[in-house]
Design a protein around this motif. Structure first.
Motif, PDB file in Angstrom:
ATOM      1  N   VAL A   1     126.359   1.357 121.074  1.00 17.55           N
ATOM      2  CA  VAL A   1     125.031   1.951 121.189  1.00 17.55           C
ATOM      3  C   VAL A   1     124.990   2.969 122.336  1.00 17.55           C
ATOM      4  O   VAL A   1     124.380   4.042 122.218  1.00 17.55           O
TER       5      VAL A   1
ATOM      6  N   VAL B   1     126.698   6.176 121.050  1.00 14.85           N
ATOM      7  CA  VAL B   1     125.871   6.889 120.061  1.00 14.85           C
ATOM      8  C   VAL B   1     124.718   7.599 120.751  1.00 14.85           C
ATOM      9  O   VAL B   1     124.439   8.787 120.497  1.00 14.85           O
ATOM     10  N   LEU B   2     124.040   6.895 121.643  1.00 15.04           N
ATOM     11  CA  LEU B   2     122.891   7.484 122.324  1.00 15.04           C
ATOM     12  C   LEU B   2     123.312   8.595 123.285  1.00 15.04           C
ATOM     13  O   LEU B   2     122.624   9.614 123.418  1.00 15.04           O
TER      14      LEU B   2
ATOM     15  N   SER C   1     124.081  11.642 121.405  1.00 12.80           N
ATOM     16  CA  SER C   1     122.881  12.157 120.762  1.00 12.80           C
ATOM     17  C   SER C   1     121.981  12.882 121.753  1.00 12.80           C
ATOM     18  O   SER C   1     121.403  13.925 121.433  1.00 12.80           O
TER      19      SER C   1
ATOM     20  N   VAL D   1     119.943   6.747 128.184  1.00 13.25           N
ATOM     21  CA  VAL D   1     120.781   5.698 127.614  1.00 13.25           C
ATOM     22  C   VAL D   1     120.699   4.409 128.416  1.00 13.25           C
ATOM     23  O   VAL D   1     120.503   3.319 127.874  1.00 13.25           O
TER      24      VAL D   1
ATOM     25  N   ALA E   1     120.881  -3.659 119.277  1.00  9.44           N
ATOM     26  CA  ALA E   1     120.858  -2.567 118.302  1.00  9.44           C
ATOM     27  C   ALA E   1     119.451  -2.088 117.990  1.00  9.44           C
ATOM     28  O   ALA E   1     119.226  -0.905 117.750  1.00  9.44           O
TER      29      ALA E   1
ATOM     30  N   ILE F   1     119.420   9.426 113.720  1.00  9.83           N
ATOM     31  CA  ILE F   1     120.115   8.881 114.894  1.00  9.83           C
ATOM     32  C   ILE F   1     119.832   7.393 115.042  1.00  9.83           C
ATOM     33  O   ILE F   1     120.741   6.590 115.318  1.00  9.83           O
ATOM     34  N   ASN F   2     118.580   7.022 114.837  1.00  8.00           N
ATOM     35  CA  ASN F   2     118.220   5.599 114.924  1.00  8.00           C
ATOM     36  C   ASN F   2     118.991   4.788 113.892  1.00  8.00           C
ATOM     37  O   ASN F   2     119.524   3.717 114.195  1.00  8.00           O
TER      38      ASN F   2
ATOM     39  N   SER G   1     122.644   4.633 114.927  1.00  6.99           N
ATOM     40  CA  SER G   1     122.801   3.759 116.091  1.00  6.99           C
ATOM     41  C   SER G   1     122.710   2.291 115.704  1.00  6.99           C
ATOM     42  O   SER G   1     123.577   1.480 116.061  1.00  6.99           O
TER      43      SER G   1
END
Length: 887
Positions: free
Chosen positions: A230, A233-234, A237, A244, A282, A829-830, A833
């Motif tokens: 996570v 990914v964040l 992004s 984050v 998550a 994105i959500n 993620s």
């Protein structure tokens, strides 16, 4: 939100309070205990569980550990190997407190006849050394009684099993002390038989312990891994550490709160609890992300700002996003909370504490993060996007533009979208019909694991590890021990072993009666027992046993009739012995073989069965009388009651060996047969159960009550409860989400449109399960409701963005594209993620959690895609009034 200034008057106090609460829950974590006993998975009042408890209370514990030993380069008849088994049993009896009885080659009894006496002795003598003569005698003993077959030694003599019964109730099989005891039993076996035999260990306590070990390993691996996933990914992004770290800080706090609350309230962790931290990390990070990203964007637009202006900016931010974040948290809370209505305890516990975790994530995100911003003060901050774009900063983002162009083009093809969606729904409905419902504990593990290999070994070499108990009851001992009753039970056992392929072994009370009957009549004629001349006899001990003729010290068996006519009786015995010892002509041998073959159940007798039928023809070692006495004339009697008395007399000999098979040694009113199944799935098990019940209904006396229970039925009950739980939780979660969206938008149409993508995603999920053969079990049953709780966020975000852009443009211009530009990237994105977060479960040691991770990751993708395709088409086609607002 007029209360905000008061709430955040002392931001440090908020940080301290949350810190204290977090430390408090963190101190509870070491007290967390694991319990994966399957009995805990069904309600206490469940019929299968109640029946299992009754059987345990009546006949002793059914919790056992099976230790299988296989020799790769020899047989089990090696003297050193047998001595090692003795040493092993001695050691675990001394070191493991909860051991009850142990059944093995070296501890089992052998019932034999010596003259007029019946002798019960050890199957393997204590001085056995493995000489050819001793081995030959041991093989003869093993082959003389079918009860040993696939119970003690495999058919090829290369494997044996040790049945270690634990002196505990079924409900206690998952407790820590029991788990520790199993680990001792297993580790001692691995150590003592190292280099001598391969060791296989299975049984319900074993599975519980193995699950516990795997859960610990999963938690250690997956919690850090999902955090890393996570984070990455964040970070890629948003390209900002603050965006984050702070969201993850909130969910880590929520994880500590929810996991710490479980031991605080005395709730034990299960295999499903493994998913809780992964889900919260998550999912819960989204609430903090909303707060942080909006704050950074707002601060990026400011060049200079006073402390008071900064304070007001934080409050304005909370007012702006508060409703959307609240709705997202509320719908997720509803999705997880729907599990509270299930009757499967671990799922209900998961629902309670996951809902609590979502609530904690929401509260911490909207209190701790703003408090930290207030403490930080009005320091400059670079915006996440180009601030010169004013109201539409997202248009500077190439990815947002690409997403907007793609989905706008799709939405404009309304008819194609509707047709394709309809076809997908129809295909999904077909796939749903192929879903297999099964909850096999051993299938939680991969085929390469020790527990899976051990269970497979027991199924292939012995009777199997899945147990069904059949209890026959009557109002009194006379009815229960009548020839008709016992014969019905014995015939059922014979039917199951010969006609039902999934039954590996059936053994119980009637096998012991048949064995005594066999050895007692070993010298009789195979055609029947000659009636003996009646004469006055001493009443003896009151049970029909008189003294043996010519020797008052011997334990004779007159069974209420005179053995005083020595000439006739001895002549009869001599004639029977002569029949066994005589030399037969070739024609007579062929006739005997033909008779033996025709006596079998079918034309495909193997060598062992043919020999057994031939022995019955000759009454070799009493084989003709390995049966329940049923016909009075065959036993020199005139009435069935005399046969019942005969059985009662046999019980005197077995009075010390019947605890596992009868509720009373001499006058039982309940007896038990144990059926071992080579089946794995509930469908196969259910087929065997139906066979048993149909046979009982057609063939048992009406004054006999038959109860079927055991661990196999508990599994079947769990399967039924899983389906019920799935239906209840899905319907409840969809209804709650519909209600929440409808109320928040003051429109039923909004609620109905909102649940469309969720319903389609759920159908696709079950279709994938059906087509890929992924079973619906206690783990995968959670996918639908979890997906509702998480996937609704995409729907809410899109509908809110659509309403905002539609109203801003008056329903004209490129409001549709601007909707996708402002919400599409965030939704994607959500989804990525959360999907990647759940994909971490693919590394779990549990197959069902692998499936759960795959399915939720898939459902996140389908939920996001359907939200960005089907919902805009529905809004464009139906033009619901709630979108227009005051226009």
């Amino acid at each position: 939100m007029k209360f905000l200034p008061k709430l955040f008057k002392h931001p440090w106090l908020i940080v301290v309070v949350i810190g204290i609460i977090t430390v408090f829950f963190a101190f509870q974590l070491p007290r967390a205990a694991l319990d994966n006993n399957n009995m805990r998975f069904v309600p206490e009042n469940d019929e299968a569980r109640v029946t299992s408890q009754y059987i345990d209370d009546t006949f002793g514990s059914s919790s056992f550990v099976l230790v299988g030993l296989e020799r790769n380069y020899g047989t089990v008849f090696d003297g050193k190997f047998i001595q090692r088994i003795r040493d092993y049993i001695d050691k675990i009896e001394k070191n493991v407190e909860i051991i009850g009885t142990i059944n093995s080659m070296v501890s089992s009894d052998y019932i034999a006849g010596e003259g007029d006496a019946i002798v019960v002795e050890k199957l393997i003598p204590g001085d056995f050394s493995g000489t050819p003569e001793e081995t030959a005698e041991l093989k003869r003993r093993l082959l003389s009684w079918d009860m040993y077959r696939r119970a003690l030694i495999s058919d090829d003599f290369t494997a044996t099993q040790i049945l270690v019964t634990l002196d505990i109730s079924s409900e206690d099989a998952g407790k820590p002390e029991v788990v520790d005891s199993f680990i001792q039993i297993r580790d001692i076996a691995l150590d003592m038989f190292d280099g001598m035999a391969d060791v296989y260990v299975t049984g319900i306590p074993v599975i519980s312990a193995t699950i516990n070990e795997a859960v610990r390993a999963d938690l250690v691996l997956m919690i850090p891994l999902v955090i890393v996933v996570v984070l990455l990914v964040l970070f890629f992004s948003f390209r900002r550490i603050t965006a984050v770290v702070l969201p993850l800080l909130t969910v880590l706090i929520a994880v500590i709160w929810s996991m710490g609350a479980m031991p605080l309230f005395g709730v034990q962790l299960s295999v499903i609890s493994t998913v809780l931290p992964v889900i919260l990390v998550a999912v819960g990070s989204a609430y903090g992300i909303h707060v942080v990203t909006h704050y950074i964007d707002e601060m990026g637009l400011k060049t200079e700002i006073t402390k008071e202006e900064h304070r007001e900016l934080v409050f304005a931010l909370l007012r702006k996003i508060g409703k959307a974040v609240f709705l997202a948290a509320l719908t997720t809370f509803a999705g997880f909370g729907s599990f509270i209505f299930t009757s499967v305890l671990p799922i209900r516990e998961f629902g309670c504490f996951s809902a609590f975790g979502v609530l904690a994530s929401f509260i911490v995100a909207l209190t701790l993060i703003p408090a930290l911003f207030l403490i930080r003060g009005p320091k400059p901050m670079r915006a996440l996007v180009n601030p010169r774009l004013g109201d539409a900063p997202e248009l500077a983002d190439p990815l947002s533009n690409a997403i907007a162009d793609a989905f706008t083009g799709i939405a404009q093809r309304k008819r194609s979208v509707m047709i394709i969606t309809s076809l997908i729904v129809l295909l999904s409905l077909y796939g749903v019909s192929k879903v297999i419902i099964d909850n096999i504990f051993v299938e939680y593990f991969k085929n390469t694991t020790d527990i899976s290999r051990s269970d497979r070994f027991i199924r292939e070499k012995f009777g199997g590890s899945k147990v069904v108990s059949i209890v026959m009851e009557a109002d009194n001992a006379e009815t229960l021990l009548s020839p008709a009753s016992l014969s019905a039970m014995d015939s059922l056992n014979e039917y199951l072993q010969t006609r039902v392929a999934l039954v590996g072994k059936a053994m119980g009370f009637t096998d012991l009666i048949k064995r005594v009957n066999q050895v007692f009549n070993a010298d009789e004629s195979p055609d029947g027992i000659k009636p003996r001349t009646a004469a006055p006899v001493d009443a003896g001990d009151g049970f029909g046993f008189g003294a043996a003729a010519g020797n008052d010290d011997d334990f004779g068996f007159g069974f209420g009739e005179s053995r005083g006519d020595e000439v006739d009786d001895n002549a009869w015995t001599a004639a029977a012995s002569e029949a066994n010892d005589r030399v037969y002509t070739m024609g007579e041998v062929l006739a005997l073989l033909e008779g033996a073959a025709s006596s079998g159940l079918n034309r495909s007798l193997d060598a062992n069965d043919l020999i057994w039928e031939l022995q019955k023809q000759l009454n070799y070692n009493g084989a003709s009388y390995y049966e329940i006495p049923l016909i009075p004339e065959r036993y020199g009697k005139t009435r069935p009651e005399e046969l019942q008395q005969l059985v009662s007399n046999y019980l005197i000999l077995l009075s010390g060996n019947l605890d596992s098979y009868a509720n009373d040694a001499l006058e039982p009113t309940a007896i038990k047969t144990t059926i071992q199944l080579r089946a794995m799935g509930e469908e196969d098990t259910g087929r065997v159960i139906r066979e048993i019940r149909q046979y009982v209904s057609a063939n048992f006396p009406k004054d006999i009550k038959v109860t079927v229970g055991g661990s196999a039925l508990v599994e079947a009950s769990l399967n039924r409860l899983v389906v019920q739980s799935q239906l209840i939780s899905v319907v409840t979660s969809l209804f709650l989400v519909l209600l929440i969206i409808a109320v928040s938008n003051r429109s039923l149409a909004a609620g109905l449109i909102g649940i469309v993508p969720l319903t389609i995603s759920i159908l696709i999920n079950f279709a994938v399960m059906g087509f890929l053969g992924i079973k619906l079990n206690i783990g995968t049953s959670m996918v639908a409701s979890v997906s509702v709780g998480i996937g609704i966020d995409y729907t809410i975000h899109y509908i809110e963005a659509y309403k905002r852009e539609y109203r801003a443009s008056g329903g004209k211009g490129d409001y549709l594209r601007r909707t996708f530009a402002s919400s599409g990237k965030a939704i994607m994105i959500n989804a990525v993620s959360v999907g990647l977060g759940f994909a971490v479960l693919l590394l779990s040691q549990f197959v069902m959690l692998e499936d759960l991770g795959l399915l939720i990751a898939l459902t996140m993708g389908t939920s996001a895609f359907v939200s960005l395709t089907v919902i805009p088409v529905l809004l464009l086609v139906f033009k619901p009034k709630f979108v227009q607002g005051n226009l």
